[in-house]
Design an enzyme around this catalytic site. Structure first.
Site, PDB file in Angstrom:
ATOM      1  N   HIS A  21      16.219   1.658   2.121  1.00  0.00           N
ATOM      2  CA  HIS A  21      15.597   0.538   2.839  1.00  0.00           C
ATOM      3  C   HIS A  21      16.332  -0.746   2.454  1.00  0.00           C
ATOM      4  O   HIS A  21      16.769  -0.906   1.304  1.00  0.00           O
ATOM      5  CB  HIS A  21      14.108   0.446   2.480  1.00  0.00           C
ATOM      6  CG  HIS A  21      13.379  -0.513   3.355  1.00  0.00           C
ATOM      7  ND1 HIS A  21      13.421  -1.869   3.148  1.00  0.00           N
ATOM      8  CD2 HIS A  21      12.617  -0.319   4.453  1.00  0.00           C
ATOM      9  CE1 HIS A  21      12.722  -2.474   4.098  1.00  0.00           C
ATOM     10  NE2 HIS A  21      12.217  -1.553   4.903  1.00  0.00           N
ATOM     11  N   GLY A  25       6.377  -1.884   9.418  1.00  0.00           N
ATOM     12  CA  GLY A  25       5.923  -2.503   8.177  1.00  0.00           C
ATOM     13  C   GLY A  25       4.542  -3.115   8.374  1.00  0.00           C
ATOM     14  O   GLY A  25       3.523  -2.418   8.419  1.00  0.00           O
ATOM     15  N   GLY A  26       4.500  -4.433   8.539  1.00  0.00           N
ATOM     16  CA  GLY A  26       3.244  -5.184   8.590  1.00  0.00           C
ATOM     17  C   GLY A  26       2.201  -4.594   9.534  1.00  0.00           C
ATOM     18  O   GLY A  26       1.016  -4.483   9.174  1.00  0.00           O
ATOM     19  N   GLY A  47      10.011  -8.367   8.942  1.00  0.00           N
ATOM     20  CA  GLY A  47       9.008  -9.294   8.435  1.00  0.00           C
ATOM     21  C   GLY A  47       9.178 -10.723   8.932  1.00  0.00           C
ATOM     22  O   GLY A  47       8.542 -11.638   8.422  1.00  0.00           O
ATOM     23  N   GLU A 102      15.356  -3.556   1.667  1.00  0.00           N
ATOM     24  CA  GLU A 102      14.816  -4.263   0.489  1.00  0.00           C
ATOM     25  C   GLU A 102      15.322  -3.621  -0.794  1.00  0.00           C
ATOM     26  O   GLU A 102      15.563  -4.306  -1.795  1.00  0.00           O
ATOM     27  CB  GLU A 102      13.277  -4.263   0.556  1.00  0.00           C
ATOM     28  CG  GLU A 102      12.794  -5.225   1.642  1.00  0.00           C
ATOM     29  CD  GLU A 102      11.518  -4.810   2.350  1.00  0.00           C
ATOM     30  OE1 GLU A 102      10.778  -3.967   1.824  1.00  0.00           O
ATOM     31  OE2 GLU A 102      11.272  -5.326   3.460  1.00  0.00           O
ATOM     32  N   ASN A 116       5.519   2.090   6.868  1.00  0.00           N
ATOM     33  CA  ASN A 116       6.016   1.794   5.513  1.00  0.00           C
ATOM     34  C   ASN A 116       5.139   0.694   4.935  1.00  0.00           C
ATOM     35  O   ASN A 116       5.268  -0.464   5.317  1.00  0.00           O
ATOM     36  CB  ASN A 116       7.479   1.350   5.596  1.00  0.00           C
ATOM     37  CG  ASN A 116       8.011   0.877   4.248  1.00  0.00           C
ATOM     38  OD1 ASN A 116       7.366   1.094   3.207  1.00  0.00           O
ATOM     39  ND2 ASN A 116       9.166   0.234   4.263  1.00  0.00           N
ATOM     40  N   TRP A 117       4.271   1.085   4.023  1.00  0.00           N
ATOM     41  CA  TRP A 117       3.316   0.113   3.474  1.00  0.00           C
ATOM     42  C   TRP A 117       3.930  -0.790   2.422  1.00  0.00           C
ATOM     43  O   TRP A 117       3.268  -1.717   1.940  1.00  0.00           O
ATOM     44  CB  TRP A 117       2.109   0.853   2.895  1.00  0.00           C
ATOM     45  CG  TRP A 117       1.152   1.338   3.959  1.00  0.00           C
ATOM     46  CD1 TRP A 117       1.264   1.157   5.316  1.00  0.00           C
ATOM     47  CD2 TRP A 117      -0.064   2.062   3.753  1.00  0.00           C
ATOM     48  NE1 TRP A 117       0.190   1.722   5.959  1.00  0.00           N
ATOM     49  CE2 TRP A 117      -0.644   2.283   5.032  1.00  0.00           C
ATOM     50  CE3 TRP A 117      -0.730   2.541   2.627  1.00  0.00           C
ATOM     51  CZ2 TRP A 117      -1.853   2.962   5.209  1.00  0.00           C
ATOM     52  CZ3 TRP A 117      -1.929   3.219   2.800  1.00  0.00           C
ATOM     53  CH2 TRP A 117      -2.484   3.423   4.068  1.00  0.00           C
ATOM     54  N   LYS A 118       5.144  -0.508   2.015  1.00  0.00           N
ATOM     55  CA  LYS A 118       5.811  -1.333   0.985  1.00  0.00           C
ATOM     56  C   LYS A 118       4.884  -1.490  -0.227  1.00  0.00           C
ATOM     57  O   LYS A 118       4.156  -0.566  -0.560  1.00  0.00           O
ATOM     58  CB  LYS A 118       6.262  -2.667   1.580  1.00  0.00           C
ATOM     59  CG  LYS A 118       7.067  -2.453   2.872  1.00  0.00           C
ATOM     60  CD  LYS A 118       7.748  -3.679   3.382  1.00  0.00           C
ATOM     61  CE  LYS A 118       8.500  -3.337   4.674  1.00  0.00           C
ATOM     62  NZ  LYS A 118       9.290  -4.428   5.204  1.00  0.00           N
ATOM     63  N   SER A 126       9.792  -5.975  12.747  1.00  0.00           N
ATOM     64  CA  SER A 126       8.821  -6.696  13.577  1.00  0.00           C
ATOM     65  C   SER A 126       8.418  -5.910  14.819  1.00  0.00           C
ATOM     66  O   SER A 126       8.214  -6.497  15.888  1.00  0.00           O
ATOM     67  CB  SER A 126       9.347  -8.092  13.945  1.00  0.00           C
ATOM     68  OG  SER A 126       9.512  -8.869  12.767  1.00  0.00           O
ATOM     69  N   GLU A 128      17.161  -0.645  11.026  1.00  0.00           N
ATOM     70  CA  GLU A 128      16.325  -1.819  10.797  1.00  0.00           C
ATOM     71  C   GLU A 128      17.222  -3.038  10.560  1.00  0.00           C
ATOM     72  O   GLU A 128      17.708  -3.230   9.442  1.00  0.00           O
ATOM     73  CB  GLU A 128      15.447  -1.616   9.563  1.00  0.00           C
ATOM     74  CG  GLU A 128      14.501  -0.449   9.649  1.00  0.00           C
ATOM     75  CD  GLU A 128      13.320  -0.610   8.695  1.00  0.00           C
ATOM     76  OE1 GLU A 128      12.189  -0.640   9.178  1.00  0.00           O
ATOM     77  OE2 GLU A 128      13.543  -0.741   7.475  1.00  0.00           O
TER      78      GLU A 128
HETATM   79  P1  13P Z   1       8.051  -5.247   9.526  1.00  0.00           P
HETATM   80  O1  13P Z   1       7.518  -4.302  10.592  1.00  0.00           O
HETATM   81  O2  13P Z   1       6.980  -5.870   8.708  1.00  0.00           O
HETATM   82  O3  13P Z   1       9.044  -6.196  10.090  1.00  0.00           O
HETATM   83  O4  13P Z   1       8.861  -4.313   8.479  1.00  0.00           O
HETATM   84  C1  13P Z   1       9.774  -3.392   8.954  1.00  0.00           C
HETATM   85  C2  13P Z   1      10.198  -2.531   7.831  1.00  0.00           C
HETATM   86  O5  13P Z   1      10.889  -2.971   6.928  1.00  0.00           O
HETATM   87  C3  13P Z   1       9.745  -1.138   7.817  1.00  0.00           C
HETATM   88  O6  13P Z   1      10.426  -0.389   6.866  1.00  0.00           O
END
Ligand code: 13P
Length: 255
Positions: free
Chosen positions: A100, A239-240, A178, A102, A9-11, A218, A172
């Protein structure tokens, strides 16, 4: 056998040139992928076209969001029908995230809005990756199971058995996203088993055992293997660590 999946997920990260560089770099390292996991990347919607148009790109692609409405006066929104229409000839676009944390936190998405999004996606032959997970305060007050239960029941349990089989679930925990703090493999497995048991009670064990449940929060090359080794963890939503080809491939190879 449940499908193993690693989804990036590149956000709201990476611009066009960076997307292209990622793809070129990823393609040049593809031979180092040893796992049979399905690989999905979820870029910002504006770059779906870049991804779909790249030669030799056989990784599955998904969107990060869609509207809960069919069409009409919803400025700024993208409908599930548009996502499907946009890729009608290449069929590379298979997935879309729903709910998600967010989006739940910053865009006020409720379980019922998420349920509508799931419906729009299924109507347009796209597979929802349905996200759930508790905040730290919920875990501290030991409310995390009932909160996740409501997210699953209100977002998904209106579906028929065949519809549910199209869905991937991602657990999640918000406190792990993050932050560099991962859920321990025991905490993650406990919640994944809880979710699978909910599915079992409502749909029976054949369905419950066919749904992939991903862990996100994470997840990194140094903890992915232990997480993916858990019985009810079928992969990750990353994510990251999905923004860099090397760490993403290391995670893909962690089964
Ligand atoms: P991180 O891997 O950066 O913690 O993000 C997880 C995430 O929200 C994937 O959708």
């Amino acid at each position: 056998m449940r499908k193993k999946i690693v989804a990036g997920n590149w956000k709201m990260n990476l611009l066009d040139e960076e997307v292209i560089n990622f793809i070129v770099d990823f393609n040049s390292k593809k031979n180092s992928i040893e796992s049979e996991a399905e690989i999905i990347i979820l870029p910002a919607s504006i770059y779906l076209d870049t991804m779909i148009s790249m030669p030799d790109w056989d990784i599955k692609i998904g969107a990060q969001n869609c509207s809960q409405f069919n069409n009409g006066a919803y400025t700024g929104e993208i409908s599930a029908a548009m996502l499907r229409d946009f890729d009608y000839d290449s069929e590379n676009l298979h997935y879309c995230l729903v709910g998600h944390s967010e989006r739940r936190a910053y865009f006020n998405e409720t379980n019922f809005i998420c349920a509508d999004k799931v419906n729009r996606l299924l109507e347009n032959k796209l597979k929802p990756i349905y996200c759930c997970g508790e905040e730290l305060k919920d875990r501290e007050s030991e409310n995390h199971f009932s909160l996740v239960q409501a997210q699953i029941e209100e977002g998904l349990f209106h579906l028929s058995e065949d519809e549910l089989k199209q869905v991937v679930i991602a657990y999640e925990p918000v406190w792990a996203i993050g932050t560099g703090v991962t859920a321990s493999s025991e905490q993650a497995q406990e919640m994944h088993l809880f979710i699978r048991t909910l599915l079992d009670k409502r749909y029976g064990d054949e369905v419950a055992n066919s749904i992939s449940i991903l862990y996100g929060g994470s997840c990194k090359p140094d903890n992915a293997r232990e997480l993916f080794n858990q019985t009810d963890i079928d992969g990750g939503l990353i994510g990251g660590a999905s923004l860099k080809v090397d760490s993403f491939i290391q995670i893909i190879n962690s089964f």
